[in-house]
Design a protein around this motif. Structure first.
Motif, PDB file in Angstrom:
ATOM      1  N   ASP A 158      12.616 -20.137 -37.192  1.00 25.88           N
ATOM      2  CA  ASP A 158      13.307 -19.578 -38.361  1.00 25.88           C
ATOM      3  C   ASP A 158      12.987 -18.096 -38.555  1.00 25.88           C
ATOM      4  OD1 ASP A 158      10.681 -20.638 -38.834  1.00 25.88           O
ATOM      5  OD2 ASP A 158      10.946 -20.199 -40.961  1.00 25.88           O
ATOM      6  N   LYS A 159      11.887 -17.626 -37.915  1.00 28.66           N
ATOM      7  CA  LYS A 159      11.504 -16.217 -38.047  1.00 28.66           C
ATOM      8  C   LYS A 159      12.169 -15.329 -36.999  1.00 28.66           C
ATOM      9  CE  LYS A 159       6.947 -17.352 -39.982  1.00 28.66           C
ATOM     10  NZ  LYS A 159       5.470 -17.232 -39.790  1.00 28.66           N
ATOM     11  N   ALA A 160      12.864 -15.939 -36.044  1.00 27.57           N
ATOM     12  CA  ALA A 160      13.439 -15.174 -34.940  1.00 27.57           C
ATOM     13  C   ALA A 160      14.600 -14.300 -35.408  1.00 27.57           C
ATOM     14  CB  ALA A 160      13.922 -16.124 -33.837  1.00 27.57           C
ATOM     15  N   LEU A 161      14.669 -13.087 -34.875  1.00 26.12           N
ATOM     16  CA  LEU A 161      15.759 -12.169 -35.199  1.00 26.12           C
ATOM     17  C   LEU A 161      17.102 -12.739 -34.747  1.00 26.12           C
ATOM     18  CD1 LEU A 161      16.606  -9.394 -36.307  1.00 26.12           C
ATOM     19  CD2 LEU A 161      16.118  -8.427 -34.052  1.00 26.12           C
ATOM     20  N   ASP A 162      17.062 -13.640 -33.781  1.00 24.75           N
ATOM     21  CA  ASP A 162      18.302 -14.241 -33.276  1.00 24.75           C
ATOM     22  C   ASP A 162      19.100 -14.953 -34.364  1.00 24.75           C
ATOM     23  OD1 ASP A 162      18.604 -15.014 -29.867  1.00 24.75           O
ATOM     24  OD2 ASP A 162      17.207 -13.546 -30.651  1.00 24.75           O
ATOM     25  N   ASN A 163      18.428 -15.473 -35.364  1.00 24.45           N
ATOM     26  CA  ASN A 163      19.155 -16.146 -36.452  1.00 24.45           C
ATOM     27  C   ASN A 163      20.140 -15.195 -37.117  1.00 24.45           C
ATOM     28  OD1 ASN A 163      17.850 -18.845 -36.473  1.00 24.45           O
ATOM     29  ND2 ASN A 163      16.012 -17.644 -36.908  1.00 24.45           N
ATOM     30  N   LYS A 164      19.706 -13.955 -37.327  1.00 21.21           N
ATOM     31  CA  LYS A 164      20.591 -12.947 -37.924  1.00 21.21           C
ATOM     32  C   LYS A 164      21.709 -12.577 -36.955  1.00 21.21           C
ATOM     33  CE  LYS A 164      20.528  -8.467 -40.291  1.00 21.21           C
ATOM     34  NZ  LYS A 164      19.681  -7.335 -40.726  1.00 21.21           N
ATOM     35  N   LEU A 165      21.350 -12.475 -35.647  1.00 18.02           N
ATOM     36  CA  LEU A 165      22.350 -12.122 -34.638  1.00 18.02           C
ATOM     37  C   LEU A 165      23.431 -13.206 -34.541  1.00 18.02           C
ATOM     38  CD1 LEU A 165      20.025 -10.762 -31.781  1.00 18.02           C
ATOM     39  CD2 LEU A 165      21.286  -9.449 -33.500  1.00 18.02           C
ATOM     40  N   ILE A 166      23.013 -14.458 -34.628  1.00 21.63           N
ATOM     41  CA  ILE A 166      23.976 -15.569 -34.567  1.00 21.63           C
ATOM     42  C   ILE A 166      24.940 -15.495 -35.753  1.00 21.63           C
ATOM     43  CG2 ILE A 166      24.189 -18.094 -34.763  1.00 21.63           C
ATOM     44  CD1 ILE A 166      21.497 -18.229 -33.173  1.00 21.63           C
ATOM     45  N   GLU A 167      24.385 -15.171 -36.891  1.00 22.71           N
ATOM     46  CA  GLU A 167      25.218 -15.030 -38.097  1.00 22.71           C
ATOM     47  C   GLU A 167      26.258 -13.916 -37.915  1.00 22.71           C
ATOM     48  OE1 GLU A 167      24.313 -13.813 -42.674  1.00 22.71           O
ATOM     49  OE2 GLU A 167      22.771 -15.034 -41.677  1.00 22.71           O
ATOM     50  N   LEU A 168      25.809 -12.778 -37.368  1.00 28.53           N
ATOM     51  CA  LEU A 168      26.721 -11.649 -37.162  1.00 28.53           C
ATOM     52  C   LEU A 168      27.733 -11.924 -36.048  1.00 28.53           C
ATOM     53  CD1 LEU A 168      24.095  -8.730 -37.358  1.00 28.53           C
ATOM     54  CD2 LEU A 168      25.827  -9.317 -39.084  1.00 28.53           C
ATOM     55  N   ALA A 169      27.370 -12.826 -35.107  1.00 28.22           N
ATOM     56  CA  ALA A 169      28.239 -13.079 -33.953  1.00 28.22           C
ATOM     57  C   ALA A 169      29.200 -14.245 -34.175  1.00 28.22           C
ATOM     58  CB  ALA A 169      27.371 -13.346 -32.721  1.00 28.22           C
ATOM     59  N   GLU A 181      32.937 -18.582 -32.692  1.00 27.97           N
ATOM     60  CA  GLU A 181      33.930 -19.545 -33.147  1.00 27.97           C
ATOM     61  C   GLU A 181      35.344 -19.236 -32.644  1.00 27.97           C
ATOM     62  OE1 GLU A 181      33.073 -22.231 -34.486  1.00 27.97           O
ATOM     63  OE2 GLU A 181      30.984 -21.721 -34.913  1.00 27.97           O
ATOM     64  N   LYS A 182      35.679 -17.936 -32.535  1.00 31.56           N
ATOM     65  CA  LYS A 182      37.069 -17.581 -32.202  1.00 31.56           C
ATOM     66  C   LYS A 182      37.195 -16.710 -30.955  1.00 31.56           C
ATOM     67  CE  LYS A 182      38.041 -17.478 -37.184  1.00 31.56           C
ATOM     68  NZ  LYS A 182      38.453 -16.588 -38.311  1.00 31.56           N
ATOM     69  N   LYS A 183      36.090 -16.453 -30.267  1.00 35.80           N
ATOM     70  CA  LYS A 183      36.068 -15.605 -29.073  1.00 35.80           C
ATOM     71  C   LYS A 183      36.486 -14.161 -29.353  1.00 35.80           C
ATOM     72  CE  LYS A 183      36.965 -19.332 -25.735  1.00 35.80           C
ATOM     73  NZ  LYS A 183      37.739 -19.733 -24.540  1.00 35.80           N
ATOM     74  N   GLU A 184      36.348 -13.731 -30.599  1.00 31.93           N
ATOM     75  CA  GLU A 184      36.689 -12.352 -30.947  1.00 31.93           C
ATOM     76  C   GLU A 184      35.524 -11.427 -30.576  1.00 31.93           C
ATOM     77  OE1 GLU A 184      37.507 -12.287 -35.086  1.00 31.93           O
ATOM     78  OE2 GLU A 184      39.306 -13.555 -34.944  1.00 31.93           O
ATOM     79  N   PRO A 185      35.822 -10.232 -30.035  1.00 35.37           N
ATOM     80  CA  PRO A 185      34.740  -9.303 -29.680  1.00 35.37           C
ATOM     81  C   PRO A 185      33.906  -8.918 -30.900  1.00 35.37           C
ATOM     82  CG  PRO A 185      36.808  -8.624 -28.690  1.00 35.37           C
ATOM     83  CD  PRO A 185      37.147  -9.710 -29.659  1.00 35.37           C
ATOM     84  N   VAL A 186      32.596  -8.845 -30.706  1.00 35.90           N
ATOM     85  CA  VAL A 186      31.674  -8.479 -31.781  1.00 35.90           C
ATOM     86  C   VAL A 186      30.763  -7.367 -31.273  1.00 35.90           C
ATOM     87  CG1 VAL A 186      29.692  -9.253 -33.150  1.00 35.90           C
ATOM     88  CG2 VAL A 186      31.695 -10.726 -32.921  1.00 35.90           C
ATOM     89  N   ARG A 187      30.543  -6.348 -32.109  1.00 38.75           N
ATOM     90  CA  ARG A 187      29.618  -5.273 -31.762  1.00 38.75           C
ATOM     91  C   ARG A 187      28.508  -5.232 -32.806  1.00 38.75           C
ATOM     92  NH1 ARG A 187      31.910  -6.269 -28.087  1.00 38.75           N
ATOM     93  NH2 ARG A 187      33.447  -5.113 -26.844  1.00 38.75           N
ATOM     94  N   ILE A 188      27.271  -5.260 -32.329  1.00 37.23           N
ATOM     95  CA  ILE A 188      26.106  -5.274 -33.227  1.00 37.23           C
ATOM     96  C   ILE A 188      25.173  -4.146 -32.818  1.00 37.23           C
ATOM     97  CG2 ILE A 188      24.082  -6.614 -33.958  1.00 37.23           C
ATOM     98  CD1 ILE A 188      25.712  -9.166 -33.265  1.00 37.23           C
ATOM     99  N   THR A 212      31.807  -9.887 -24.725  1.00 36.27           N
ATOM    100  CA  THR A 212      32.370 -10.382 -25.986  1.00 36.27           C
ATOM    101  C   THR A 212      31.391 -10.116 -27.135  1.00 36.27           C
ATOM    102  OG1 THR A 212      33.603 -12.115 -24.844  1.00 36.27           O
ATOM    103  CG2 THR A 212      33.274 -12.399 -27.209  1.00 36.27           C
ATOM    104  N   ILE A 213      30.128 -10.453 -26.904  1.00 32.19           N
ATOM    105  CA  ILE A 213      29.081 -10.131 -27.887  1.00 32.19           C
ATOM    106  C   ILE A 213      28.263  -8.994 -27.287  1.00 32.19           C
ATOM    107  CG2 ILE A 213      27.095 -10.973 -29.199  1.00 32.19           C
ATOM    108  CD1 ILE A 213      28.248 -13.782 -28.959  1.00 32.19           C
ATOM    109  N   ASP A 214      28.497  -7.779 -27.775  1.00 32.51           N
ATOM    110  CA  ASP A 214      27.873  -6.586 -27.205  1.00 32.51           C
ATOM    111  C   ASP A 214      26.885  -6.034 -28.226  1.00 32.51           C
ATOM    112  OD1 ASP A 214      27.248  -4.142 -26.001  1.00 32.51           O
ATOM    113  OD2 ASP A 214      29.229  -4.017 -25.067  1.00 32.51           O
ATOM    114  N   MET A 215      25.584  -6.165 -27.909  1.00 31.06           N
ATOM    115  CA  MET A 215      24.544  -5.807 -28.883  1.00 31.06           C
ATOM    116  C   MET A 215      23.749  -4.607 -28.395  1.00 31.06           C
ATOM    117  SD  MET A 215      23.247  -9.659 -29.876  1.00 31.06           S
ATOM    118  CE  MET A 215      22.959 -10.182 -28.186  1.00 31.06           C
ATOM    119  N   THR A 216      23.614  -3.615 -29.248  1.00 27.50           N
ATOM    120  CA  THR A 216      22.853  -2.412 -28.920  1.00 27.50           C
ATOM    121  C   THR A 216      21.615  -2.346 -29.812  1.00 27.50           C
ATOM    122  OG1 THR A 216      24.875  -1.237 -28.295  1.00 27.50           O
ATOM    123  CG2 THR A 216      22.930   0.100 -28.790  1.00 27.50           C
ATOM    124  N   PHE A 217      20.455  -2.172 -29.166  1.00 26.77           N
ATOM    125  CA  PHE A 217      19.190  -2.131 -29.906  1.00 26.77           C
ATOM    126  C   PHE A 217      18.460  -0.823 -29.604  1.00 26.77           C
ATOM    127  CE2 PHE A 217      19.986  -6.662 -28.928  1.00 26.77           C
ATOM    128  CZ  PHE A 217      20.130  -7.141 -30.222  1.00 26.77           C
TER     129      PHE A 217
END
Length: 938
Positions: free
Chosen positions: A648-659, A664-671, A703-708
């Motif tokens: 529950d402490k993993a940052l991935d939880n937030k990333l999943i929410e943003l993605a 769900e719809k295969k729409e491109p997401v940029r984070i 599709t899910i393009d994340m920049t850190f």
């Protein structure tokens, strides 16, 4: 100045004469040292009807410890000349207990004799050289698995545990050697020598020239040899009872296995059940259908055994609601999505064959194999002949190319690294339990406690006497200890440290009957693994030739013709496990337990069976094994709470929410967001969500393009699938992009840096380990072991540390800079392109033995490398890559293409086969193509 010690004693005097002779030898050696001797030869030559040889290990260790007590050991060197030395283990023991050199003279004379009589195809001198080489290589392998790099460190180190020597012998002659169950003393050792001596010097001399020496039968069952648990009677009774569904016949099998009055071969055979509760009616005991859910099959890979054998086990276990284990060979796409045929337990072994996001997601349990019961400390080796196209596809390898599993996991060098891998596995599949497989040995309890603290859900203690028939015979016999010892130590350690409530303990290693299961439960196990017995149920007849691809029962083979002989059925396996469960119910009723869980850890219900009297077992003391671990009544003896993995402490939880739009719809997401190195295994849970929904295919690229921005923690991008892209502006720690499964990763420095990224390390060690597909671009250098065991991914990096591209089986690596030493060790497949290669840095063996080809770029490879360097420059903004592209004609000349010779040959053979529509499932076709390729490659 040498001094020869006559290692003989008056055989008629028994143990007392043996002790007195050892004392005499001590005096002789002390006098010799005082007289200037600096070279001892411990020799057992010249025995006769009255004088028998002292066992060489006893003599060597006794002299070693006497000299240590006298503080004179450093004044002499010690050589052993012995007729009882014939195996690798014997030589390894003698050196570990002080010998500087060993002369197995009788073994040498035996192979010379075999050569002269025509039993060997080489002359006597070559035969002796071959034996010497085999013994030396074997000792080297033992040193390697012990983690010792020089013979000086190994000599006298006593890195062994004794099973079956009593305390007096240990204290006097093998001081400080671990021995936990007691055993024989000098009297019994002398009797063993005397029994052999009587055969050599019979009292009634009768000439019997037609009689050969008695067959030992140590490694395979022989009619006149040693007893084996899996003898022909046991195999017949087990197969007939399970095929007929005859429980009464199965009880005969159990009685034969459990027969401690005539067949005493296990520590549990010396135990008896002790009535501490009132017996109950069997109707009050939980049903067999519940008990079987605690059973699993052992880890046998698809590749080591045939598809038919592997699937039969999986179908049977799934029908029972139990678990089958995939082993380390991956799982085919058609099975992974079939609830009836898939293996619930997926193994993560050192080579990571077939370990993809899809593989990890389709599991209820993920097992990290740190060691194997049959061969602890060793890796694996699947010969090229056993890698036909269908096995290669599942393992993400090239057909016909040998597959090597290294002894260690290259991402585990400490207990903290193990904790990281457990976390990686949990994030790759949050719903799965994570197992850690250990081998029974002294100290395993401490390791198990560490495993529990690392938040593993299950710890498996594997006994030495199970395991693969393909393992080296030396490892099968002499590595590891019985599970009874390791299991009891694990239970005691976990209970005493307050850790038992949070982890499930599993046990395997020649479990065969309900009695075995109940004893294991009372010693602390909650779950139970079966492998050999399950294979025998399928038809195995213990030929012990599993590595040869010639299994006559169609089990341990990939030969289509032999596989047709497979007669096993899921029903037979189901019958076996239900019969075992029924026996468990009967025993639980007698002991007064209503469920198997209720019995776990109640070691007070076991006692040593003093009624069993054998001249060699009288000294066995099981008090350490049967010790009560609980300091107070009410101590928790089994698992009661789940581990807190802190997902529950993993940052991935937030990333999943943003993605969510992409998921769900295969729409491109940029984070885009900042990260710190505490954000470990970043992106892996996002990958789980992609794979769970879309399977191996994943999503379209990027599709899910994340920049850190910042420092990526350990294992960033582990197992990410297609559709997920991670861009890091900064740097990444160790294990980045491990198990890359189609995803993309870009690592580049932040804008405005003051250092030259091309000459600085911005990616840690073991980057890209076990990748199967996808891409990674690193605009800087990476640490050690870059792209180890790459099986199909593409990497571009601007320099690597030591051991780069080790054990690679596929994929492409472009290195735009210098490499560390030992490049390409164990490299068997794929393509590596290195700018300005320094041949001194290449693995020395590979550089000279011709297994690797070193070639300039041709038209096709030049275009391929150009395109990858161009993509690297575009993705990372690398100025160095841009400078290479500006003068490509000259740049191309600076590259060296490194490729394994057999890999090239097999690729060509596969292309030719495809063009000619060759069906490798036709009997003999694969073998013919493989032989032709190997002949050409030579």
């Amino acid at each position: 100045k040498p001094f020869i010690v006559k290692g003989l004693y008056q055989v008629a005097g028994g143990g007392q004469a043996l002790k007195e002779r050892l004392d005499e030898i001590f005096q002789e050696i002390d006098e010799a040292i005082e007289n200037g001797a600096n070279f001892l030869v411990l020799s057992d030559r010249d025995s006769n009807y009255a004088w028998a040889p002292i066992p060489s290990l006893l003599l060597t260790s006794a002299v070693q410890h006497h000299l240590l007590r006298r503080h004179t050991r450093t004044q002499i060197s010690m050589v052993v000349e012995a007729g009882d030395v014939r195996e690798i283990h014997h030589v390894a023991l003698l050196i570990a207990y002080g010998a500087a050199a060993v002369n197995p003279y009788l073994a040498f004379e035996s192979v010379e004799d075999l050569s002269r009589k025509g039993y060997l195809k080489v002359d006597a001198e070559t035969a002796v050289k071959n034996l010497t080489n085999a013994l030396s290589t074997g000792v080297l392998k033992i040193m390697a698995k012990m983690g010792v790099s020089t013979i000086m460190s190994y000599r006298g180190a006593q890195l062994f545990e004794a099973v079956g020597l009593n305390k007096d012998v240990i204290d006097e002659y093998f001081t400080d050697t671990t021995s936990r169950v007691g055993g024989v003393g000098l009297d019994e050792l002398a009797e063993e020598v005397a029994s052999r001596h009587r055969v050599a010097y019979p009292t009634q001399w009768t000439a019997r020239p037609h009689r050969n020496l008695r067959t030992g039968g140590d490694y395979k069952w022989r009619r006149t040899g040693e007893d084996h648990l899996n003898d022909p009677e046991a195999i017949f009774l087990l197969q007939q009872s399970t095929q007929r569904g005859d429980y009464n016949l199965f009880k005969k099998y159990s009685s034969h296995i459990n027969d401690t009055s005539n067949r005493l071969m296990t520590l549990r055979g010396l135990m008896k059940f002790k009535q501490t509760r009132k017996p109950i009616d069997i109707s009050e005991v939980e049903p067999a259908s519940e008990i079987v859910k605690r059973f699993s099959t052992g880890a046998m890979s698809y590749g080591s055994i045939s598809q038919e054998a592997h699937e039969t086990l999986a179908i049977a276990m799934n029908k029972l609601g139990a678990r089958s284990n995939s082993g380390e060979g991956g799982e085919s796409e058609d099975r992974i999505n079939d609830p009836l045929r898939y293996s619930k337990i997926k193994q993560i072994a050192s080579a990571r064959f077939g370990v993809t996001s899809d593989y990890l997601v389709h599991a209820t349990d993920l097992q990290i194999k740190l060691a194997q019961g049959a061969k602890p400390g060793e890796g694996g080796h699947l010969p090229g002949a056993k890698v036909p196209p269908w096995i290669a596809k599942v393992r993400h390898a090239t057909p016909g190319v040998e597959l090597i599993s290294p002894p260690p996991h290259h991402d585990i060098y400490s207990i903290e690294d193990l904790k990281q891998l457990i976390n990686d596995a949990k994030m790759a599949n949050p719903k799965a339990r994570v197992h850690v497989k250990l081998v029974s040995e002294f100290g395993v309890g401490t390791i198990a406690a560490g495993v529990a603290k690392c938040h593993a859900d299950v710890v498996l203690i594997s006994g030495y006497d199970g395991g693969t028939g393909a393992a080296p015979l030396n490892a099968i016999k002499h590595a590891g200890t019985p599970w009874e010892i390791g299991l009891s130590e694990t239970q005691q350690t976990l209970v005493l440290n307050g850790l038992r409530s949070r982890i499930t303990v599993q046990c395997d290693g020649e479990l065969k009957t309900g009695r075995d299961v109940v004893i294991a439960a009372l010693l602390g196990a909650e779950e139970f693994g079966f492998a050999t017995a399950a294979l025998i149920t399928e038809g195995c007849v213990m030929m012990r030739a599993c590595q040869k691809n010639t299994c006559p029962q169609g089990i341990a083979t990939q030969d289509p013709e032999l596989r047709k002989r497979f007669k096993g059925k899921p029903e037979y396996v189901i019958n076996f496990f239900m019969f075992v469960a029924e026996e468990v119910r009967e025993l639980l009723a007698k002991l007064g337990f209503r469920t198997l869980e209720e019995a776990v850890g109640h070691v007070e219900c076991l006692d040593q069976n003093e009624a069993i009297k054998r001249w060699k077992s009288d000294g066995i003391d099981l008090s350490n094994v049967l010790m009560q671990p609980g300091p107070i009544p009410g101590t928790i003896l089994h698992k009661t709470i789940d581990q807190n993995h802190e997902l529950d402490k993993a940052l991935d939880n937030k990333l999943i929410e943003l993605a969510q739009p992409a998921l769900e719809k295969k729409e491109p997401v940029r984070i885009e967001m900042p990260i710190r190195n505490v954000n470990r295994t970043l992106g892996t849970m996002v990958g789980y969500e992609i794979t769970r929904r879309y399977g191996e295919e994943g999503l379209p690229d990027d599709t899910i393009d994340m920049t850190f921005h910042g420092a990526g923690g350990q294992s960033i991008g582990a197992f990410i699938p297609r559709g997920e892209t991670i861009r890091v502006y900064g740097e990444v720690n160790d294990y980045a992009a491990k198990g890359l499964s189609g995803g993309r990763m870009v690592v580049r420095p932040e804008a405005g840096i003051t250092f030259d990224p091309h000459t600085n390390v911005i990616a840690g060690n073991v980057t890209g380990f076990g990748a199967t597909s996808g891409q990674m671009f690193v605009a800087g250098r990476a640490g050690e072991r870059f792209a180890v065991r790459n099986g199909g991914a593409t990497f571009v990096v601007e320099g690597v540390g030591d051991h780069g591209c080790e054990y690679m089986t596929g994929g492409t690596v472009v290195i735009l800079g210098s490499t560390g030493r030992n490049l390409g060790a164990g490299f068997s497949g794929g393509n590596v392109y290195v700018l300005d290669l320094d041949m001194k840095q290449v693995n020395p063996a590979a550089a000279v033995n011709g297994s690797l080809l070193f070639e300039p770029l041709d038209g096709n490879t030049s275009e391929l490398v150009h395109d990858l360097v161009k993509q690297h420059a575009e993705e990372t903004g690398s100025e160095f890559a841009a400078s290479l592209l500006s003068d490509w004609e000259n740049t191309a000349k600076r590259f060296t293409h490194i490729v394994p010779k057999t890999f090239l040959a097999m690729q060509k053979a596969m292309r030719d086969a495809k063009e000619n529509n060759i069906d490798f499932n036709t009997p003999g076709v694969w073998e013919q193509v493989y032989e032709q390729v190997m002949e050409g490659a030579r």
